[in-house]
Motif scaffolding. Structure first.
Motif, PDB file in Angstrom:
ATOM      1  N   THR A  30      37.173  38.410  36.076  1.00  0.00           N
ATOM      2  CA  THR A  30      37.046  39.027  37.396  1.00  0.00           C
ATOM      3  C   THR A  30      37.520  40.475  37.385  1.00  0.00           C
ATOM      4  O   THR A  30      36.986  41.304  38.108  1.00  0.00           O
ATOM      5  CB  THR A  30      37.867  38.259  38.451  1.00  0.00           C
ATOM      6  N   HIS A  31      38.550  40.760  36.561  1.00  0.00           N
ATOM      7  CA  HIS A  31      39.095  42.119  36.504  1.00  0.00           C
ATOM      8  C   HIS A  31      40.048  42.228  35.327  1.00  0.00           C
ATOM      9  O   HIS A  31      40.368  41.227  34.686  1.00  0.00           O
ATOM     10  CB  HIS A  31      39.766  42.508  37.827  1.00  0.00           C
ATOM     11  N   GLY A  32      40.513  43.448  35.077  1.00  0.00           N
ATOM     12  CA  GLY A  32      41.250  43.706  33.846  1.00  0.00           C
ATOM     13  C   GLY A  32      42.753  43.643  33.925  1.00  0.00           C
ATOM     14  O   GLY A  32      43.427  44.094  32.996  1.00  0.00           O
ATOM     15  N   HIS A  33      43.325  43.086  35.014  1.00  0.00           N
ATOM     16  CA  HIS A  33      44.785  42.956  35.059  1.00  0.00           C
ATOM     17  C   HIS A  33      45.269  42.013  33.958  1.00  0.00           C
ATOM     18  O   HIS A  33      44.574  41.069  33.593  1.00  0.00           O
ATOM     19  CB  HIS A  33      45.231  42.440  36.436  1.00  0.00           C
ATOM     20  N   PRO A  34      46.523  42.250  33.470  1.00  0.00           N
ATOM     21  CA  PRO A  34      47.008  41.509  32.296  1.00  0.00           C
ATOM     22  C   PRO A  34      46.993  39.995  32.471  1.00  0.00           C
ATOM     23  O   PRO A  34      46.752  39.265  31.512  1.00  0.00           O
ATOM     24  CB  PRO A  34      48.446  41.999  32.120  1.00  0.00           C
ATOM     25  N   ASP A  35      47.263  39.519  33.696  1.00  0.00           N
ATOM     26  CA  ASP A  35      47.334  38.064  33.888  1.00  0.00           C
ATOM     27  C   ASP A  35      45.950  37.425  34.022  1.00  0.00           C
ATOM     28  O   ASP A  35      45.853  36.233  34.293  1.00  0.00           O
ATOM     29  CB  ASP A  35      48.213  37.710  35.101  1.00  0.00           C
ATOM     30  N   HIS A  36      44.886  38.210  33.821  1.00  0.00           N
ATOM     31  CA  HIS A  36      43.526  37.657  33.921  1.00  0.00           C
ATOM     32  C   HIS A  36      42.694  37.871  32.670  1.00  0.00           C
ATOM     33  O   HIS A  36      41.502  37.553  32.668  1.00  0.00           O
ATOM     34  CB  HIS A  36      42.806  38.232  35.146  1.00  0.00           C
ATOM     35  N   ILE A  37      43.300  38.429  31.639  1.00  0.00           N
ATOM     36  CA  ILE A  37      42.538  38.655  30.403  1.00  0.00           C
ATOM     37  C   ILE A  37      43.229  38.040  29.191  1.00  0.00           C
ATOM     38  O   ILE A  37      42.698  38.114  28.081  1.00  0.00           O
ATOM     39  CB  ILE A  37      42.301  40.166  30.142  1.00  0.00           C
ATOM     40  N   GLY A 103      38.250  47.083  44.831  1.00  0.00           N
ATOM     41  CA  GLY A 103      39.422  47.511  45.587  1.00  0.00           C
ATOM     42  C   GLY A 103      40.718  47.033  44.944  1.00  0.00           C
ATOM     43  O   GLY A 103      41.593  47.839  44.654  1.00  0.00           O
ATOM     44  N   HIS A 104      40.841  45.735  44.711  1.00  0.00           N
ATOM     45  CA  HIS A 104      42.033  45.236  43.994  1.00  0.00           C
ATOM     46  C   HIS A 104      42.133  45.948  42.650  1.00  0.00           C
ATOM     47  O   HIS A 104      43.207  46.397  42.244  1.00  0.00           O
ATOM     48  CB  HIS A 104      41.934  43.722  43.832  1.00  0.00           C
ATOM     49  N   THR A 105      40.996  46.030  41.952  1.00  0.00           N
ATOM     50  CA  THR A 105      40.817  46.962  40.834  1.00  0.00           C
ATOM     51  C   THR A 105      39.494  47.684  41.109  1.00  0.00           C
ATOM     52  O   THR A 105      38.720  47.251  41.966  1.00  0.00           O
ATOM     53  CB  THR A 105      40.756  46.235  39.472  1.00  0.00           C
ATOM     54  N   GLY A 124      38.823  35.331  42.825  1.00  0.00           N
ATOM     55  CA  GLY A 124      39.652  36.048  41.865  1.00  0.00           C
ATOM     56  C   GLY A 124      40.883  36.545  42.597  1.00  0.00           C
ATOM     57  O   GLY A 124      41.511  35.783  43.336  1.00  0.00           O
ATOM     58  N   ASP A 125      41.213  37.830  42.472  1.00  0.00           N
ATOM     59  CA  ASP A 125      42.346  38.396  43.198  1.00  0.00           C
ATOM     60  C   ASP A 125      41.913  39.159  44.451  1.00  0.00           C
ATOM     61  O   ASP A 125      42.737  39.816  45.084  1.00  0.00           O
ATOM     62  CB  ASP A 125      43.142  39.351  42.286  1.00  0.00           C
ATOM     63  N   ALA A 126      40.641  39.078  44.825  1.00  0.00           N
ATOM     64  CA  ALA A 126      40.158  39.888  45.947  1.00  0.00           C
ATOM     65  C   ALA A 126      40.688  39.425  47.296  1.00  0.00           C
ATOM     66  O   ALA A 126      40.649  40.181  48.263  1.00  0.00           O
ATOM     67  CB  ALA A 126      38.622  39.895  45.967  1.00  0.00           C
TER      68      ALA A 126
HETATM   69 ZN    ZN Z   1      44.968  41.301  39.726  1.00  0.00          ZN
END
Ligand code: ZN
Length: 197
Positions: A30-37, A103-105, A124-126
């Protein structure tokens, strides 16, 4: 998995659910934050889900490759040739399409699955925080990178899933993290649902 890109208990929990890494056919980021990759590559930088197609929203993928955090260096950069960039609205599997939720990323992507007329929306985190972001949709969280954009995204998506009565999940909502979003006053409320077998 949680933690700085380690993958945590991802493989152990997959195995408990009856899956081996080679059974996984699609990995959507969903996005590149550390807790999602985390957990995508082993200690030597080889893909853990070697048979899977890896997919990520094009805008977020380009952003993180140009602005690599330590977790991105470790988890995404070794895979960059394998990750297929996805555009807003693209159907990635039959009945499953990517939905831009920037927006979140900068290029965060959600997923929408439709089956027999029923929707399941994977934020995701949206969606932000399960109480604050719903009750105060004009608010933002410290993790949200573009505050004005995340507020517009939430307004659009909360309205959509509440009107369509879609089942939703959001990655940091509390257990069972699956339910519905309904209008309440000036904002919304999360109505948890239990799994239907
Ligand atoms: Zn995130």
């Amino acid at each position: 998995g949680r933690g700085a890109g380690s993958g945590g208990r991802l493989l152990a929990h997959l195995e408990l659910a009856g899956y081996l890494p080679e059974d996984i056919t699609h990995v959507f980021l969903t996005h590149g934050h550390p807790d999602h990759i985390g957990g995508l590559v082993d200690g030597e930088g080889r893909p853990v889900f070697a048979k899977a197609e890896h997919l990520m929203g094009r805008v977020d993928l380009e952003f993180w490759l140009q602005n690599p955090s330590p977790a991105v260096q470790r988890a995404l950069v070794p895979l960059k040739e394998r990750i297929r960039p996805v555009e807003d609205g693209e159907e990635i599997l039959p009945g499953v399409r990517a939905v831009a939720s920037f927006g979140h990323t900068p290029g965060h992507m959600s997923l929408e699955a439709t089956s027999e007329g029923k929707g399941f929306f994977i934020f995701g985190d949206a969606a932000g925080h399960y109480l604050l972001s719903l009750r105060f949709p004009q608010a933002y969280l410290g993790f949200d990178m573009d505050k004005a954009q995340v507020v517009r995204t939430r307004a659009r998506l909360f309205q959509k899933v509440s009107e369509e009565r879609s089942l939703i999940t959001a990655y940091h909502f509390p257990w069972p993290a699956v339910g519905y979003i309904r209008r309440e006053g000036e904002g919304y409320a999360f109505v948890p649902a239990f799994f239907e077998f």
